[in-house]
Design an enzyme around this catalytic site. Structure first.
Site, PDB file in Angstrom:
ATOM      1  N   ASP A   1       0.813  -1.225   0.000  1.00 41.20           N
ATOM      2  CA  ASP A   1       0.000   0.000   0.000  1.00 41.20           C
ATOM      3  C   ASP A   1       0.844   1.271   0.000  1.00 41.20           C
ATOM      4  OD1 ASP A   1      -2.219  -1.655   0.099  1.00 41.20           O
ATOM      5  OD2 ASP A   1      -2.225  -1.678   2.295  1.00 41.20           O
TER       6      ASP A   1
ATOM      7  N   GLY B   1       1.419   3.059  -2.541  1.00 38.02           N
ATOM      8  CA  GLY B   1       0.965   3.976  -3.590  1.00 38.02           C
ATOM      9  C   GLY B   1       1.475   3.536  -4.963  1.00 38.02           C
ATOM     10  N   LYS B   2       1.711   2.221  -5.098  1.00 37.93           N
ATOM     11  CA  LYS B   2       2.247   1.693  -6.363  1.00 37.93           C
ATOM     12  C   LYS B   2       1.301   1.991  -7.536  1.00 37.93           C
ATOM     13  CE  LYS B   2       2.296  -2.367  -4.364  1.00 37.93           C
ATOM     14  NZ  LYS B   2       2.058  -2.016  -2.960  1.00 37.93           N
TER      15      LYS B   2
ATOM     16  N   ASN C   1      -5.265 -10.162  -3.738  1.00 36.91           N
ATOM     17  CA  ASN C   1      -4.956  -9.598  -2.407  1.00 36.91           C
ATOM     18  C   ASN C   1      -4.497  -8.147  -2.573  1.00 36.91           C
ATOM     19  OD1 ASN C   1      -2.643 -10.535  -3.709  1.00 36.91           O
ATOM     20  ND2 ASN C   1      -1.633 -11.286  -1.866  1.00 36.91           N
ATOM     21  N   ALA C   2      -3.992  -7.800  -3.751  1.00 33.47           N
ATOM     22  CA  ALA C   2      -3.557  -6.429  -4.033  1.00 33.47           C
ATOM     23  C   ALA C   2      -4.769  -5.515  -4.189  1.00 33.47           C
ATOM     24  CB  ALA C   2      -2.738  -6.405  -5.323  1.00 33.47           C
ATOM     25  N   GLY C   3      -4.588  -4.257  -3.787  1.00 35.89           N
ATOM     26  CA  GLY C   3      -5.596  -3.231  -4.048  1.00 35.89           C
ATOM     27  C   GLY C   3      -4.830  -1.978  -4.438  1.00 35.89           C
ATOM     28  N   HIS C   4      -4.842  -1.640  -5.696  1.00 41.38           N
ATOM     29  CA  HIS C   4      -4.050  -0.513  -6.206  1.00 41.38           C
ATOM     30  C   HIS C   4      -4.995   0.610  -6.627  1.00 41.38           C
ATOM     31  CE1 HIS C   4      -0.430  -3.358  -7.189  1.00 41.38           C
ATOM     32  NE2 HIS C   4      -0.794  -3.379  -5.925  1.00 41.38           N
ATOM     33  N   THR C   5      -4.823   1.763  -5.973  1.00 40.85           N
ATOM     34  CA  THR C   5      -5.774   2.855  -6.173  1.00 40.85           C
ATOM     35  C   THR C   5      -5.236   3.887  -7.153  1.00 40.85           C
ATOM     36  OG1 THR C   5      -6.301   2.550  -3.851  1.00 40.85           O
ATOM     37  CG2 THR C   5      -7.233   4.497  -4.915  1.00 40.85           C
TER      38      THR C   5
ATOM     39  N   GLN D   1       2.051  -5.917  -3.246  1.00 39.76           N
ATOM     40  CA  GLN D   1       2.535  -6.034  -1.857  1.00 39.76           C
ATOM     41  C   GLN D   1       3.851  -5.246  -1.709  1.00 39.76           C
ATOM     42  OE1 GLN D   1       1.534  -9.446  -3.356  1.00 39.76           O
ATOM     43  NE2 GLN D   1      -0.427  -8.555  -2.850  1.00 39.76           N
TER      44      GLN D   1
ATOM     45  N   GLY E   1     -10.669  -3.200   3.459  1.00 38.37           N
ATOM     46  CA  GLY E   1     -11.261  -2.116   4.233  1.00 38.37           C
ATOM     47  C   GLY E   1     -10.779  -2.081   5.678  1.00 38.37           C
TER      48      GLY E   1
ATOM     49  N   LYS F   1       2.778  10.173  -0.420  1.00 42.16           N
ATOM     50  CA  LYS F   1       1.986  10.641   0.725  1.00 42.16           C
ATOM     51  C   LYS F   1       2.734  11.632   1.620  1.00 42.16           C
ATOM     52  CE  LYS F   1      -1.605   7.917   1.734  1.00 42.16           C
ATOM     53  NZ  LYS F   1      -2.529   6.805   2.026  1.00 42.16           N
TER      54      LYS F   1
ATOM     55  N   THR G   1       2.334  14.038  -3.769  1.00 39.25           N
ATOM     56  CA  THR G   1       1.825  15.004  -2.782  1.00 39.25           C
ATOM     57  C   THR G   1       0.297  15.009  -2.699  1.00 39.25           C
ATOM     58  OG1 THR G   1       1.873  16.712  -4.479  1.00 39.25           O
ATOM     59  CG2 THR G   1       3.834  16.528  -3.068  1.00 39.25           C
TER      60      THR G   1
HETATM   61  P1  GDP Z   1      -0.838   0.396  -3.529  1.00 41.26           P
HETATM   62  O1  GDP Z   1      -1.417  -0.897  -3.067  1.00 41.26           O
HETATM   63  O2  GDP Z   1       0.640   0.462  -3.301  1.00 41.26           O
HETATM   64  O3  GDP Z   1      -1.199   0.745  -4.944  1.00 41.26           O
HETATM   65  O4  GDP Z   1      -1.472   1.522  -2.590  1.00 41.26           O
HETATM   66  P2  GDP Z   1      -3.038   1.653  -2.182  1.00 41.26           P
HETATM   67  O5  GDP Z   1      -3.793   2.140  -3.348  1.00 41.26           O
HETATM   68  O6  GDP Z   1      -3.508   0.404  -1.527  1.00 41.26           O
HETATM   69  O7  GDP Z   1      -2.944   2.712  -1.021  1.00 41.26           O
HETATM   70  C1  GDP Z   1      -2.460   3.989  -1.232  1.00 41.26           C
HETATM   71  C2  GDP Z   1      -3.555   4.996  -0.858  1.00 41.26           C
HETATM   72  O8  GDP Z   1      -3.005   6.287  -0.763  1.00 41.26           O
HETATM   73  C3  GDP Z   1      -4.645   5.099  -1.902  1.00 41.26           C
HETATM   74  O9  GDP Z   1      -5.850   5.453  -1.268  1.00 41.26           O
HETATM   75  C4  GDP Z   1      -4.169   6.247  -2.794  1.00 41.26           C
HETATM   76  O10 GDP Z   1      -5.222   6.903  -3.475  1.00 41.26           O
HETATM   77  C5  GDP Z   1      -3.544   7.150  -1.763  1.00 41.26           C
HETATM   78  N1  GDP Z   1      -2.384   7.940  -2.238  1.00 41.26           N
HETATM   79  C6  GDP Z   1      -1.403   7.605  -3.097  1.00 41.26           C
HETATM   80  N2  GDP Z   1      -0.471   8.565  -3.155  1.00 41.26           N
HETATM   81  C7  GDP Z   1      -0.873   9.542  -2.314  1.00 41.26           C
HETATM   82  C8  GDP Z   1      -0.313  10.786  -1.899  1.00 41.26           C
HETATM   83  O11 GDP Z   1       0.762  11.190  -2.305  1.00 41.26           O
HETATM   84  N3  GDP Z   1      -1.020  11.509  -0.971  1.00 41.26           N
HETATM   85  C9  GDP Z   1      -2.194  11.079  -0.468  1.00 41.26           C
HETATM   86  N4  GDP Z   1      -2.799  11.850   0.434  1.00 41.26           N
HETATM   87  N5  GDP Z   1      -2.758   9.914  -0.841  1.00 41.26           N
HETATM   88  C10 GDP Z   1      -2.093   9.144  -1.733  1.00 41.26           C
HETATM   89  P1  IMO Z   2      -0.902  -4.167  -2.255  1.00 37.96           P
HETATM   90  O1  IMO Z   2      -0.455  -4.707  -3.613  1.00 37.96           O
HETATM   91  C1  IMO Z   2      -0.936  -4.617   2.055  1.00 37.96           C
HETATM   92  C2  IMO Z   2      -0.901  -8.707   3.619  1.00 37.96           C
HETATM   93  C3  IMO Z   2      -2.129  -9.131   4.375  1.00 37.96           C
HETATM   94  C4  IMO Z   2      -1.498 -10.085   5.377  1.00 37.96           C
HETATM   95  C5  IMO Z   2      -0.422 -10.761   4.556  1.00 37.96           C
HETATM   96  C6  IMO Z   2      -0.827 -12.116   3.979  1.00 37.96           C
HETATM   97  O2  IMO Z   2      -2.193  -3.457  -2.312  1.00 37.96           O
HETATM   98  O3  IMO Z   2       0.205  -3.402  -1.628  1.00 37.96           O
HETATM   99  P2  IMO Z   2      -2.395 -12.783   1.934  1.00 37.96           P
HETATM  100  O4  IMO Z   2      -3.848 -12.570   1.726  1.00 37.96           O
HETATM  101  O5  IMO Z   2      -1.523 -12.213   0.873  1.00 37.96           O
HETATM  102  O6  IMO Z   2      -2.056 -14.227   2.232  1.00 37.96           O
HETATM  103  O7  IMO Z   2      -2.073 -11.997   3.319  1.00 37.96           O
HETATM  104  O8  IMO Z   2      -0.115  -9.877   3.494  1.00 37.96           O
HETATM  105  N1  IMO Z   2      -1.159  -8.179   2.243  1.00 37.96           N
HETATM  106  C7  IMO Z   2      -1.119  -6.889   1.925  1.00 37.96           C
HETATM  107  N2  IMO Z   2      -0.934  -5.797   2.702  1.00 37.96           N
HETATM  108  N3  IMO Z   2      -1.076  -4.479   0.721  1.00 37.96           N
HETATM  109  C8  IMO Z   2      -1.222  -5.573  -0.070  1.00 37.96           C
HETATM  110  O9  IMO Z   2      -1.212  -5.500  -1.406  1.00 37.96           O
HETATM  111  C9  IMO Z   2      -1.299  -6.842   0.531  1.00 37.96           C
HETATM  112  N4  IMO Z   2      -1.476  -8.102   0.075  1.00 37.96           N
HETATM  113  C10 IMO Z   2      -1.368  -8.901   1.130  1.00 37.96           C
HETATM  114  O10 IMO Z   2      -2.756  -8.037   5.010  1.00 37.96           O
HETATM  115  O11 IMO Z   2      -0.847  -9.351   6.389  1.00 37.96           O
HETATM  116 MG    MG Z   3      -2.922  -1.618  -1.787  1.00 40.79          MG
END
Ligand code: GDP
Ligand code: IMO
Ligand code: MG
Length: 432
Positions: A13, A15-16, A38-42, A224, A302, A331, A414
């Site tokens: 998480d 911010g990939k 398991n990934a969630g990329h926003t 991850q 969530g 961030k 930012t």
């Molecule tokens: P990822 O899994 O690495 O792609 O990251 P996520 O999407 O799970 O989590 C990053 C969160 O931070 C998301 O809600 C993004 O929209 C938000 N985000 C990313 N870059 C920034 C930033 O520079 N500032 C802020 N405030 N939010 C950011």
């Molecule tokens: P992105 O790509 C954050 C964490 C889970 C748990 C551990 C094992 O969005 O960065 P799993 O379901 O993979 O067997 O869970 O890994 N985890 C993550 N934490 N971001 C993720 O993906 C994750 N994918 C798995 O919370 O601790």
């Molecule tokens: Mg994520």
């Protein structure tokens, strides 16, 4: 032609998704190579938010090809849902998405086992996303997985599924005392999904070779983060794939000779979702500040993310593991409003000795992090687009990170929106 690799350097998480989407303006192809849904990329573009789980983060750019390599475990239910949801929003997917026939499938057995195992572990649970990731990778390594290619022959699929059904339902009913999974339901559902996606399957390794031969810019999108790596992370509190650089090549079927830059994506602080050691975790008001201001809730589950200060010991380890050549700090704006900031520069034992990764879990619990303290700032980072416009304190904070790691920062984020970015250096440019 250049290829760049983007990897999470913390516990995910970082911010990939945002950064992959941003850099895709210069790329023709984005490749996922490990992990699963398991990934969630926003991605946030013009205020509109899209969360991707399996589909590569280049999908919002109309001309970009999205590839899913053999290293990704696929839930066909979730893949179909994601394609439909994007297409309903007017994003074309089917004409640009190609999925490796070598991808192992996540089936309902894997999800049921993941849930049952976590419940069974009780207080020792990993805190998985319960998407069946671990059990699906276990089947791959045990050489009993069903791969996408098996679905093209109904007889082969039926026979392999019968073996899986015997094996997993035995564990589910006899060991975990759970309901069995219904094989005919899995069969029908999987064949139905196969009809929808079979036209998207391909030999991704060969496609990549062609893209390279055609001089295209390619982005490899990690999921991850390094500290969740099955070999190098905080085992057993990790995911079940290699999240570090080697997976790029094994998980997509291409050699490393084209890689120009490995970009380490790092939050300006640290978060972790799920259980496991987190040396710089803040459970005080600073932790609450980061959680609230950073809106730190898992994009997939969530769940609230645990928050803490930036950990340079872990980050240095992640950069070395991956051969990171450039950093991207995300961030930064979230830190705005804190009167003081801390960066962990060492882990000390009670006797004052330094500890380094890889560490055993029990050692992590015995250590105290050592911090360097910085003055905070109250404005000027949110949405900033140039380095010089940043407050002096923010520049000091960033320079300290770069100097300590001896790695240049190329990108500073930012804000969540694609445009809230400071680009110091184009990662596609050669490092001569
Ligand atoms: P990822 O899994 O690495 O792609 O990251 P996520 O999407 O799970 O989590 C990053 C969160 O931070 C998301 O809600 C993004 O929209 C938000 N985000 C990313 N870059 C920034 C930033 O520079 N500032 C802020 N405030 N939010 C950011
Ligand atoms: P992105 O790509 C954050 C964490 C889970 C748990 C551990 C094992 O969005 O960065 P799993 O379901 O993979 O067997 O869970 O890994 N985890 C993550 N934490 N971001 C993720 O993906 C994750 N994918 C798995 O919370 O601790
Ligand atoms: Mg994520």
């Amino acid at each position: 032609m250049t290829s760049i690799v983007l990897l999470g350097t913390q516990w995910g998480d970082e911010g990939k998704g945002k950064i992959v989407d941003l850099l895709t303006s210069e790329a023709s192809t984005v490749v996922r190579f490990q992990g699963g849904n398991n990934a969630g990329h926003t991605l946030v573009v013009g205020g509109k938010k899209t969360v991707l789980h399996l589909i590569p983060s280049g999908v919002l750019r109309a001309n970009v090809t999205c590839l899913i390599g053999n290293g990704v475990v696929i839930s066909l239910d979730k893949l179909s849902e994601e394609i439909t949801s994007l297409e309903n929003q007017g994003v074309s997917v089917s004409d640009r998405l190609r999925i490796s026939l070598g991808c192992p499938l996540i089936l309902d057995y894997h999800i049921a086992i993941d849930k049952a195992r976590e419940a069974h572990l009780g207080a020792n649970q990993i805190g998985t996303t319960k998407k069946g990731i671990g059990p699906a990778y276990e089947d791959k390594i045990a050489r009993r997985a069903i791969k996408l290619s098996d679905l093209s022959d109904e007889i082969i699929f039926r026979e392999k599924l019968r073996l899986l059904d015997d094996y997993h339902n035995f564990a589910l009913t006899q060991y975990y005392r759970q309901e069995p999974v219904d094989i005919s339901m899995v069969f029908d559902k999987t064949m139905g999904n196969w009809e929808k996606v079979k036209g998207l399957t391909d030999d991704v390794s060969n496609l990549l070779k062609q893209h390279f031969d055609n001089n295209q810019n390619i982005i490899f999108e990690g999921a991850q983060g390094a500290m969740l790596d099955i070999d190098h992370g905080t085992y057993p509190y990790v995911t079940s794939s290699n999240t570090t650089i080697g997976s790029v090549f094994t998980g997509s079927g291409i050699g490393p000779k084209y890689n120009e830059n490995s970009i380490g994506i790092t939050k300006a602080y640290t978060t972790r979702v799920g259980a496991g050691p987190f040396p710089t975790e803040c459970t005080d008001s600073a932790g609450n500040f980061l959680a609230e201001k950073g809106n730190e809730f898992g994009s997939t589950t969530g769940r609230p993310r645990r928050c803490g200060w930036l950990d340079l010991v872990a980050l240095k380890y992640a950069c070395e593991l991956n051969g990171i050549t450039q950093l991207c700090i995300t961030k930064l704006d979230v830190l705005e409003g804190l009167s003081q900031l801390h960066i962990c520069t060492a882990y000390k034992t009670k006797d004052g000795a330094d500890l380094f990764y890889p560490l055993e879990i029990f050692e992590l619990e015995k250590i105290s992090p050592e911090y360097v303290t910085f003055s905070g700032w109250s404005e000027g980072t949110k949405g900033a687009r140039t380095f010089d416009s940043l407050p002096l304190q923010a520049r000091d904070y960033l320079n300290f990170i770069s100097d300590a790691l001896k790695i240049d920062i190329s990108i500073i984020s930012t804000g969540a929106d694609r445009d809230d970015t400071i680009m110091l250096r184009n990662p596609f440019c050669r490092n001569d």
